[in-house]
Write a protein that holds these residues in place. Structure first.
Motif, PDB file in Angstrom:
ATOM      1  N   LEU A 159     -84.999  40.415  48.709  1.00  0.00           N
ATOM      2  CA  LEU A 159     -84.160  41.534  48.285  1.00  0.00           C
ATOM      3  C   LEU A 159     -82.836  41.119  47.656  1.00  0.00           C
ATOM      4  N   TYR A 160     -82.447  39.864  47.761  1.00  0.00           N
ATOM      5  CA  TYR A 160     -81.265  39.426  47.015  1.00  0.00           C
ATOM      6  C   TYR A 160     -81.569  39.328  45.520  1.00  0.00           C
ATOM      7  N   GLY A 161     -82.844  39.314  45.192  1.00  0.00           N
ATOM      8  CA  GLY A 161     -83.261  39.374  43.789  1.00  0.00           C
ATOM      9  C   GLY A 161     -83.979  40.668  43.496  1.00  0.00           C
ATOM     10  N   ALA A 162     -83.507  41.756  44.082  1.00  0.00           N
ATOM     11  CA  ALA A 162     -84.223  43.041  44.036  1.00  0.00           C
ATOM     12  C   ALA A 162     -84.649  43.439  42.632  1.00  0.00           C
ATOM     13  N   VAL A 170     -73.128  45.579  53.198  1.00  0.00           N
ATOM     14  CA  VAL A 170     -72.761  44.221  52.791  1.00  0.00           C
ATOM     15  C   VAL A 170     -73.733  43.706  51.729  1.00  0.00           C
ATOM     16  N   TRP A 171     -75.014  43.960  51.923  1.00  0.00           N
ATOM     17  CA  TRP A 171     -76.024  43.451  50.995  1.00  0.00           C
ATOM     18  C   TRP A 171     -75.841  43.982  49.578  1.00  0.00           C
ATOM     19  N   ILE A 172     -75.565  45.269  49.402  1.00  0.00           N
ATOM     20  CA  ILE A 172     -75.512  45.822  48.044  1.00  0.00           C
ATOM     21  C   ILE A 172     -74.314  45.311  47.252  1.00  0.00           C
ATOM     22  N   GLN A 173     -73.322  44.703  47.924  1.00  0.00           N
ATOM     23  CA  GLN A 173     -72.213  44.105  47.183  1.00  0.00           C
ATOM     24  C   GLN A 173     -72.708  42.956  46.298  1.00  0.00           C
ATOM     25  N   HIS A 174     -73.861  42.397  46.647  1.00  0.00           N
ATOM     26  CA  HIS A 174     -74.436  41.261  45.920  1.00  0.00           C
ATOM     27  C   HIS A 174     -74.899  41.635  44.518  1.00  0.00           C
ATOM     28  N   SER A 183     -65.759  43.459  51.400  1.00  0.00           N
ATOM     29  CA  SER A 183     -66.642  43.443  52.567  1.00  0.00           C
ATOM     30  C   SER A 183     -67.485  42.171  52.605  1.00  0.00           C
ATOM     31  N   GLY A 184     -67.839  41.776  53.842  1.00  0.00           N
ATOM     32  CA  GLY A 184     -68.701  40.628  54.037  1.00  0.00           C
ATOM     33  C   GLY A 184     -67.982  39.304  54.149  1.00  0.00           C
TER      34      GLY A 184
END
Length: 330
Positions: A41-44, A77-81, A144-145
């Motif tokens: 999911l980091y490469g969604a 936190v994840w969607i900030q990526h 965030s994060g």
């Protein structure tokens, strides 16, 4: 069920089982982020030939919603990526950035954002040209994060009314003061404010420079953030059982999916207002247990209140005040 759907369901289950403890924690568990990386999911939205999942925009928004319904802090936190992911996927990105593409897609490099230069009004964060790079001064009030991410996508106000986008290591360093923010909800997101005083950033860490226009925002970014509110409403609806709120949730989702740049603020406001009502409805249904610290309704109510202000723009704020009947009389 597809292989991806099966893997996603396992992450959702992990998030949901841990959500109550995460709400009380100082930081989200690293294994939550590792689980997202394991699923890809980091490469969604990265193409399959770049090692990503190749999710469509609708699929990605649905995934954010499903994860947010389970654990808002970890999803937040994840969607900030996504900003650094989009940056490395740009064919025009600097070679030094493109070289990190596979690590970013796999989640070996995890990104956050510091967007002080995009805020309306006088510049809070400025980028000034200096020898072989840029000098950053000012503040970024919502990052965030911290301690969980590796690289910050920084947007700072540049010369001639522009925005300069840069990548900065997300670590303690000279000329950078980090202050922890204590949040009423999502505190485990480890949100900090940053104060920068002539922080030097090398030229090869610059991504680009564009005109500053606070009236324009890509609707895609606003739509993804709207999935957080949908996820919270979904969580409450699942616990309430069949109600008229289910139809409102479907309608809000459709409105967000169809909204263009002009319509998006009102669609975002509607989704946020629904999240507040759904959380309050769950509190009423659960009765006195909903006032106990950590109860799912109590947590959802705090998270709904936070979402009223997260990522707001003047148009969203005005639309929300209209929905609450609180627009000032002239």
């Amino acid at each position: 069920m597809s292989e991806f759907a099966t893997k996603l369901a396992s992450v959702v289950e992990l998030f949901a089982n841990d959500a109550s403890e995460v709400d009380k924690a100082e930081s989200i568990p690293v294994d939550h982020l590792d689980a997202l990386a394991d699923v890809g999911l980091y490469g969604a939205f990265a193409p399959l030939d770049e090692g990503g999942l190749g999710l469509s925009f609708v699929e990605m928004c649905g995934t954010v919603e499903e994860l947010a319904s389970a654990c808002m802090a970890s999803t937040f936190v994840w969607i900030q990526h996504f900003r650094i992911l989009a940056a490395v996927l740009d064919p025009e990105a600097p070679p030094s950035l493109r070289a990190q593409l596979s690590s970013v897609v796999r989640g070996e490099i995890r990104g956050g954002v510091a967007l002080g230069g995009l805020l309306p009004g006088p510049a809070r964060l400025r980028a000034t040209p200096s020898a072989n790079g840029w000098s950053l001064s000012g503040d970024a009030p919502w990052v965030s994060g911290w301690g969980l991410i590796d690289t910050l996508f920084v947007a700072a106000r540049g010369p001639d009314d522009t925005v300069v986008n840069l990548l900065v290591p997300a670590q303690d360093q000279p000329d950078l003061v980090v202050s922890r923010c204590r949040l009423s909800a999502l505190n485990a997101s480890v949100t900090v404010s940053l104060a920068l005083e002539s922080l030097f950033v090398e030229d090869d860490h610059m991504i680009g420079q564009v005109p500053f226009d606070p009236t324009r925002e890509r609707p895609e970014g606003l739509r993804v953030n709207g999935s957080l509110a949908l996820g919270l409403s979904r969580r409450c609806c699942d616990r309430l059982g069949p109600t008229a709120l289910d139809d409102e949730l479907l309608s809000c989702r459709d409105e967000l999916d169809a909204a263009d740049a002009e319509a998006m603020p009102r669609a975002r406001a509607r989704a946020r207002e629904l999240a507040v009502r759904a959380a309050h409805a769950l509190s009423v249904q659960r009765g006195s247990s909903s006032v106990l610290d950590g109860d799912v309704a109590e947590r959802s109510t705090r998270e709904a209140a936070l979402l009223l202000t997260f990522g707001s723009r003047p148009a969203i704020r005005h639309a929300l005040l209209e929905r609450f009947g609180a627009v000032r009389r002239t």
